[in-house]
Design a protein around this motif. Sequence first.
Motif, PDB file in Angstrom:
ATOM      1  N   GLN A   3       0.849  -1.186   0.000  1.00 39.62           N
ATOM      2  CA  GLN A   3       0.000   0.000   0.000  1.00 39.62           C
ATOM      3  C   GLN A   3       0.886   1.237   0.000  1.00 39.62           C
ATOM      4  O   GLN A   3       1.943   1.247   0.619  1.00 39.62           O
ATOM      5  N   PRO A   4       0.458   2.281  -0.688  1.00 37.09           N
ATOM      6  CA  PRO A   4       1.253   3.516  -0.633  1.00 37.09           C
ATOM      7  C   PRO A   4       1.193   4.110   0.773  1.00 37.09           C
ATOM      8  O   PRO A   4       0.215   3.934   1.490  1.00 37.09           O
ATOM      9  N   PHE A   5       2.265   4.783   1.154  1.00 34.66           N
ATOM     10  CA  PHE A   5       2.311   5.460   2.442  1.00 34.66           C
ATOM     11  C   PHE A   5       1.353   6.647   2.399  1.00 34.66           C
ATOM     12  O   PHE A   5       1.413   7.474   1.496  1.00 34.66           O
ATOM     13  N   ALA A   6       0.456   6.705   3.347  1.00 35.84           N
ATOM     14  CA  ALA A   6      -0.528   7.795   3.395  1.00 35.84           C
ATOM     15  C   ALA A   6       0.046   8.969   4.185  1.00 35.84           C
ATOM     16  O   ALA A   6       0.484   8.812   5.319  1.00 35.84           O
ATOM     17  N   PHE A   7       0.081  10.114   3.553  1.00 36.25           N
ATOM     18  CA  PHE A   7       0.521  11.325   4.239  1.00 36.25           C
ATOM     19  C   PHE A   7      -0.303  12.489   3.717  1.00 36.25           C
ATOM     20  O   PHE A   7      -0.978  12.374   2.694  1.00 36.25           O
ATOM     21  N   THR A   8      -0.254  13.596   4.433  1.00 34.55           N
ATOM     22  CA  THR A   8      -1.021  14.757   3.998  1.00 34.55           C
ATOM     23  C   THR A   8      -0.120  15.983   3.958  1.00 34.55           C
ATOM     24  O   THR A   8       0.777  16.140   4.784  1.00 34.55           O
ATOM     25  N   LEU A   9      -0.357  16.780   2.969  1.00 35.03           N
ATOM     26  CA  LEU A   9       0.279  18.086   2.871  1.00 35.03           C
ATOM     27  C   LEU A   9      -0.767  19.114   3.273  1.00 35.03           C
ATOM     28  O   LEU A   9      -1.967  18.848   3.196  1.00 35.03           O
ATOM     29  N   PRO A  10      -0.334  20.296   3.684  1.00 39.40           N
ATOM     30  CA  PRO A  10      -1.334  21.326   3.972  1.00 39.40           C
ATOM     31  C   PRO A  10      -2.095  21.660   2.691  1.00 39.40           C
ATOM     32  O   PRO A  10      -1.628  21.392   1.583  1.00 39.40           O
ATOM     33  N   ILE A  11      -3.276  22.224   2.864  1.00 38.10           N
ATOM     34  CA  ILE A  11      -4.025  22.668   1.695  1.00 38.10           C
ATOM     35  C   ILE A  11      -3.229  23.777   1.016  1.00 38.10           C
ATOM     36  O   ILE A  11      -2.284  24.311   1.598  1.00 38.10           O
ATOM     37  N   ASP A  12      -3.594  24.106  -0.209  1.00 34.39           N
ATOM     38  CA  ASP A  12      -2.895  25.191  -0.891  1.00 34.39           C
ATOM     39  C   ASP A  12      -2.784  26.375   0.056  1.00 34.39           C
ATOM     40  O   ASP A  12      -3.739  26.718   0.763  1.00 34.39           O
ATOM     41  N   THR A  35       6.235  39.378   4.635  1.00 39.39           N
ATOM     42  CA  THR A  35       6.273  39.286   6.095  1.00 39.39           C
ATOM     43  C   THR A  35       6.657  37.887   6.581  1.00 39.39           C
ATOM     44  O   THR A  35       7.154  37.728   7.689  1.00 39.39           O
ATOM     45  N   ASN A  36       6.417  36.881   5.776  1.00 39.92           N
ATOM     46  CA  ASN A  36       6.774  35.493   6.109  1.00 39.92           C
ATOM     47  C   ASN A  36       7.580  34.914   4.939  1.00 39.92           C
ATOM     48  O   ASN A  36       7.037  34.207   4.092  1.00 39.92           O
ATOM     49  N   PRO A  37       8.876  35.224   4.894  1.00 39.73           N
ATOM     50  CA  PRO A  37       9.654  34.845   3.711  1.00 39.73           C
ATOM     51  C   PRO A  37       9.909  33.341   3.566  1.00 39.73           C
ATOM     52  O   PRO A  37      10.320  32.897   2.502  1.00 39.73           O
ATOM     53  N   LEU A  38       9.675  32.572   4.600  1.00 41.02           N
ATOM     54  CA  LEU A  38       9.854  31.121   4.513  1.00 41.02           C
ATOM     55  C   LEU A  38       8.564  30.405   4.882  1.00 41.02           C
ATOM     56  O   LEU A  38       7.945  30.706   5.897  1.00 41.02           O
ATOM     57  N   VAL A  39       8.177  29.457   4.062  1.00 38.77           N
ATOM     58  CA  VAL A  39       7.011  28.619   4.337  1.00 38.77           C
ATOM     59  C   VAL A  39       7.528  27.196   4.549  1.00 38.77           C
ATOM     60  O   VAL A  39       8.309  26.688   3.732  1.00 38.77           O
ATOM     61  N   VAL A  40       7.117  26.582   5.660  1.00 38.36           N
ATOM     62  CA  VAL A  40       7.540  25.213   5.947  1.00 38.36           C
ATOM     63  C   VAL A  40       6.437  24.260   5.511  1.00 38.36           C
ATOM     64  O   VAL A  40       5.294  24.369   5.962  1.00 38.36           O
ATOM     65  N   LEU A  41       6.792  23.350   4.613  1.00 38.52           N
ATOM     66  CA  LEU A  41       5.879  22.295   4.181  1.00 38.52           C
ATOM     67  C   LEU A  41       6.297  21.037   4.934  1.00 38.52           C
ATOM     68  O   LEU A  41       7.471  20.658   4.924  1.00 38.52           O
ATOM     69  N   ASP A  42       5.357  20.398   5.613  1.00 40.76           N
ATOM     70  CA  ASP A  42       5.687  19.273   6.490  1.00 40.76           C
ATOM     71  C   ASP A  42       4.679  18.157   6.285  1.00 40.76           C
ATOM     72  O   ASP A  42       3.476  18.375   6.423  1.00 40.76           O
ATOM     73  N   ILE A  43       5.165  16.955   5.969  1.00 40.33           N
ATOM     74  CA  ILE A  43       4.257  15.811   5.795  1.00 40.33           C
ATOM     75  C   ILE A  43       4.120  14.980   7.060  1.00 40.33           C
ATOM     76  O   ILE A  43       3.422  13.984   7.079  1.00 40.33           O
ATOM     77  N   ARG A  90       0.270  23.944  -3.532  1.00 37.28           N
ATOM     78  CA  ARG A  90       0.612  25.246  -4.121  1.00 37.28           C
ATOM     79  C   ARG A  90       0.829  26.251  -3.010  1.00 37.28           C
ATOM     80  O   ARG A  90       0.047  26.332  -2.069  1.00 37.28           O
ATOM     81  N   VAL A  91       1.863  27.049  -3.150  1.00 36.00           N
ATOM     82  CA  VAL A  91       2.121  28.179  -2.266  1.00 36.00           C
ATOM     83  C   VAL A  91       1.868  29.426  -3.106  1.00 36.00           C
ATOM     84  O   VAL A  91       2.453  29.587  -4.184  1.00 36.00           O
ATOM     85  N   ILE A  92       0.976  30.285  -2.607  1.00 38.19           N
ATOM     86  CA  ILE A  92       0.574  31.476  -3.355  1.00 38.19           C
ATOM     87  C   ILE A  92       0.895  32.711  -2.525  1.00 38.19           C
ATOM     88  O   ILE A  92       0.430  32.845  -1.384  1.00 38.19           O
ATOM     89  N   ASP A  93       1.665  33.619  -3.093  1.00 42.27           N
ATOM     90  CA  ASP A  93       2.000  34.877  -2.430  1.00 42.27           C
ATOM     91  C   ASP A  93       0.785  35.793  -2.542  1.00 42.27           C
ATOM     92  O   ASP A  93       0.312  36.074  -3.650  1.00 42.27           O
TER      93      ASP A  93
END
Length: 141
Positions: A62-71, A78-86, A131-134
């Motif tokens: 089975q594929p490993f189930a993980f979630t990313l944040p919504i777009d 003001t927030n120059p770095l966005v952390v994407l975490d699974i 997707r990360v949208i400025d």
Amino acid sequence: PDITACGPVVISVIDPEPGTAYTWNTGSTGSSITVDTSGIFIVTTSGPNCPMSDTVEVTIGQPFAFTLPIDTLVDLCTNPLVVLDIGPIPYGASAYWSTGSAGPRCEVSASGTYSVTVDGPEICPSTAEVRVIDTLSLIHI
């Protein structure tokens, strides 16, 4: 030999004899079957020679189930770095991001679509994207 796969597999009798009937424990007949579930599969024959059977164990991973944040909408000024975490990944697994970084977390500083693939021993590969949208790109004057 036993088979481990990430999707349907074809199990075949090697060098089937013409005129020989092959019956599988699934109820199928013929020298090969396609299976998409884990289990033990047995083929028997009662051909002109002597009756024989063989067994193969199939494991469909089975594929490993993980979630990313919504777009994600973010003001990159003001927030120059966005952390994407699974989140946590299984022992021995690897996560590879479209940015070239590896691991369950990735820091990005620009708008765009980012993808991650997780795979490893006994883990079927899984891929997701976000997707990360400025927010400044949404303002039209």
